[in-house]
Design an enzyme around this catalytic site. Structure first.
Site, PDB file in Angstrom:
ATOM      1  N   ARG A  45       0.853  -1.205   0.000  1.00 61.08           N
ATOM      2  CA  ARG A  45       0.000   0.000   0.000  1.00 61.08           C
ATOM      3  C   ARG A  45       0.884   1.248   0.000  1.00 61.08           C
ATOM      4  NH1 ARG A  45      -1.274   1.740   4.579  1.00 61.08           N
ATOM      5  NH2 ARG A  45      -2.081  -0.185   5.460  1.00 61.08           N
ATOM      6  N   TYR A  97     -17.074  18.015 -13.606  1.00 59.72           N
ATOM      7  CA  TYR A  97     -17.490  16.624 -13.817  1.00 59.72           C
ATOM      8  C   TYR A  97     -18.500  16.224 -12.726  1.00 59.72           C
ATOM      9  CZ  TYR A  97     -17.228  11.586 -13.281  1.00 59.72           C
ATOM     10  OH  TYR A  97     -17.547  10.271 -13.097  1.00 59.72           O
ATOM     11  N   ASP A 169      -7.682  19.661 -13.461  1.00 57.59           N
ATOM     12  CA  ASP A 169      -8.024  18.317 -13.918  1.00 57.59           C
ATOM     13  C   ASP A 169      -7.708  18.273 -15.417  1.00 57.59           C
ATOM     14  OD1 ASP A 169      -9.335  16.070 -14.948  1.00 57.59           O
ATOM     15  OD2 ASP A 169     -10.897  16.127 -13.426  1.00 57.59           O
ATOM     16  N   LYS A 194      -9.221   7.428 -18.805  1.00 55.90           N
ATOM     17  CA  LYS A 194      -9.558   7.993 -20.114  1.00 55.90           C
ATOM     18  C   LYS A 194      -8.356   7.902 -21.071  1.00 55.90           C
ATOM     19  CE  LYS A 194     -13.460   8.746 -18.106  1.00 55.90           C
ATOM     20  NZ  LYS A 194     -13.334   9.279 -16.798  1.00 55.90           N
TER      21      LYS A 194
HETATM   22  C1  PLP Z   1     -12.845  15.259 -16.112  1.00 56.27           C
HETATM   23  C2  PLP Z   1     -13.001  14.050 -15.243  1.00 56.27           C
HETATM   24  N1  PLP Z   1     -12.373  14.006 -14.071  1.00 56.27           N
HETATM   25  C3  PLP Z   1     -12.475  12.938 -13.250  1.00 56.27           C
HETATM   26  C4  PLP Z   1     -13.278  11.859 -13.580  1.00 56.27           C
HETATM   27  C5  PLP Z   1     -13.407  10.690 -12.621  1.00 56.27           C
HETATM   28  O1  PLP Z   1     -12.600   9.642 -13.022  1.00 56.27           O
HETATM   29  P1  PLP Z   1     -12.886   8.096 -12.698  1.00 56.27           P
HETATM   30  O2  PLP Z   1     -14.118   7.709 -13.421  1.00 56.27           O
HETATM   31  O3  PLP Z   1     -11.648   7.437 -13.179  1.00 56.27           O
HETATM   32  O4  PLP Z   1     -13.061   7.992 -11.218  1.00 56.27           O
HETATM   33  C6  PLP Z   1     -13.939  11.858 -14.814  1.00 56.27           C
HETATM   34  C7  PLP Z   1     -14.768  10.698 -15.200  1.00 56.27           C
HETATM   35  O5  PLP Z   1     -15.476  10.729 -16.169  1.00 56.27           O
HETATM   36  C8  PLP Z   1     -13.807  12.985 -15.657  1.00 56.27           C
HETATM   37  O6  PLP Z   1     -14.442  13.048 -16.836  1.00 56.27           O
END
Ligand code: PLP
Length: 383
Positions: A45, A97, A169, A194
Site C-alpha cells: 500500500r 465533472y 483536472d 480515459k
Molecule cells: C474530467 C473528469 N475528471 C475525473 C473523472 C473521474 O474519473 P474516474 O471515473 O476514473 O473515477 C472523470 C470521469 O469521467 C472525468 O471526466
C-alpha cells in the site's frame, strides 16, 4: 527530443532483470533483512515498484517531480480535497465533472468544506469569488461535457498572488496536449481511465505536483487513506501512455472532421469543439493545447431528450456508454448518464441541456464514423 521518444524512454528498463516491459510486482509485502532494513519497499500500500514506475513516468511527462497513482480519478480528486480542512472554501469550475460535484456536495459539505461554482472561462470571475476562506481553485479545461476552456496561466497568476492552491483536472487534454504545471498550476489530476489508459479497460487516477511539500502531503494521504492503484492496472496505464501522443493526435484529427460535419446539420443548435474557430475560447485553446482533443458535444434545436435518446441508440460504431478517451468511439447522453447527479437547473446554467449529446471520437476510420453519425441523425430527426 521529440515528445514520443521522451515518453517511451522515460519508462525505466527493469534494473534487476533488464526486462524492457515493466514487471508486474504482484505482491503485498517485501522481505526485510532486519527490521526496517529493506530495498526501499516494505508494504505494497505504501509503495510498489510497478506503481512507482507509473508514478515516475507521469511525473516526468507532466513536467512535475512527483506522481501518485490511485484506484480511480475520483480517488485522486479525493486525495487533493483532503489537503483542506473544516471551514475551507473551494472555487470550482461551473460545469465540473458530475462525480466531482457529487463528492464535493454529498461528502465534503458535511465536513464543513464549501464550494462556489463560477464560470472560469473569464478568470476575473475567479478573482471576484475569492474570500479569506478560499484555499483551493479547481478547474477542468476543457470541461466535461461542454468543452469550455479556461486560461490556465491567468488563473495561476491569481492563485499565486493570493497564495491559494491551484489544481487542474487535465483528463480531457492529457499531457500529450497540455502541461498545466508549466503554466503555473500547483497540482494536476487525471482520470487515467480515459486517454492515459486509452483502451477502456481500467479505472485509475493520478495526482502530479512539482512542489515537494505538496508531494509529501499527497503521499501521506495516499498511504493513510489507502486508495492505491493495483500493480496490474499500473502496468496497463504505463502501456497506454506508451502510445499516448500518437492516439491523441489521431483522436483530434478525426474529431476535427466530425465537428466540421456536425456544424452542417441544420437541426443541430450548438457544436462544442475547441478546434472550431467558432468556439468562444478557440484562441486560448489553440495557445495552451497542442491538440483540440477527441471529445465533441452537440445539442438539438428542438432540445428533446427523446430525440437525443433516439440518436444515441441508433449509432453502430459509436457505442452508447459512459466514459471517453478510448480507441473505440463512444456516445452518451450526459443528462441521463454522466451528469445525472447535477440538478436540472444547475445543469442548464452550465449548458448541459436535455438534448446535449457527447461523443468520444475513437481511432476508427473517420469516414466510417461520419457515415454512422449521419445515419443516426437522419433516422432520428427525419420522422
Ligand atoms: C474530467 C473528469 N475528471 C475525473 C473523472 C473521474 O474519473 P474516474 O471515473 O476514473 O473515477 C472523470 C470521469 O469521467 C472525468 O471526466
Amino acid at each position: 527530443m521529440e515528445n514520443q521518444t521522451f515518453i517511451l524512454h522515460s519508462i525505466a528498463v527493469d534494473p534487476l532483470t533488464g526486462s524492457i516491459s515493466t514487471p508486474i510486482y504482484q505482491t503485498s509485502t517485501f522481505v526485510q533483512e532486519a527490521p526496517g532494513v529493506h530495498k526501499g519497499y516494505d508494504y505494497a500500500r505504501s509503495n510498489n515498484p510497478t506503481r512507482a514506475t507509473l508514478e515516475n513516468l507521469i511525473a516526468k511527462i507532466e513536467n512535475g517531480s512527483h506522481g501518485f497513482a490511485f484506484g480511480s480519478g475520483l480517488a485522486a480528486i479525493d486525495a487533493v480535497i483532503k489537503l483542506l480542512k473544516y471551514g475551507d472554501e473551494i472555487i470550482a469550475v461551473e460545469d465540473i465533472y458530475g462525480g466531482a460535484y457529487r463528492l464535493l456536495t454529498h461528502i465534503y459539505e458535511k465536513f464543513g468544506i464549501t464550494v462556489q461554482y463560477v464560470d472560469s472561462t473569464d478568470a476575473t470571475n475567479i478573482e471576484n469569488a475569492i474570500s479569506s476562506k478560499t484555499k483551493l481553485i479547481w478547474i477542468e479545461t476543457p470541461t466535461n461535457p461542454t468543452l469550455k476552456i479556461t486560461d490556465i496561466e491567468a488563473v495561476a497568476k491569481i492563485a499565486k498572488n493570493k497564495q491559494i492552491l491551484f489544481c487542474v483536472d487535465n483528463t480531457f487534454a492529457s499531457p500529450a496536449s497540455q502541461l498545466p504545471l508549466e503554466l503555473g498550476a500547483d497540482l494536476v489530476v487525471h482520470s487515467a481511465t480515459k486517454y492515459l489508459g486509452g483502451h477502456s479497460d481500467l479505472i485509475a487516477g493520478l495526482v502530479i505536483t512539482k512542489i515537494p511539500e505538496l508531494a509529501e502531503k499527497i503521499k501521506f494521504i495516499q498511504n493513510a487513506s489507502g486508495a492505491i492503484l493495483s500493480p496490474f492496472d499500473s502496468w496497463l496505464v504505463i502501456r497506454g501512455i506508451e502510445t499516448l501522443t500518437l492516439r491523441v493526435k489521431q483522436h483530434s484529427e478525426n474529431a476535427q472532421k466530425i465537428a466540421e460535419f456536425l456544424t452542417q446539420c441544420p437541426q443541430i443548435k450548438n457544436v462544442y469543439y475547441p478546434g472550431l474557430p467558432s468556439h468562444p475560447n478557440h484562441a486560448i485553446a489553440s495557445a495552451q493545447q497542442k491538440y483540440p482533443g477527441g471529445i465533441i458535444s452537440f445539442d438539438l434545436i428542438n432540445d428533446s431528450k427523446e430525440t437525443a435518446t433516439e440518436i444515441v441508440t441508433k449509432t453502430h460504431y459509436f457505442k452508447l456508454a459512459e466514459s471517453l478517451g478510448g480507441v473505440k468511439s463512444l456516445i452518451c447522453l450526459p443528462c441521463e448518464m454522466t451528469h445525472k447527479s447535477i440538478p436540472r437547473e444547475k445543469r442548464y446554467q452550465s449548458g448541459v441541456s436535455d438534448s446535449l449529446i457527447r461523443i468520444s471520437v475513437g481511432l476508427e476510420d473517420v469516414e466510417d464514423l461520419i457515415t454512422d453519425l449521419k445515419h443516426a441523425l437522419e433516422t432520428a430527426l427525419n420522422h
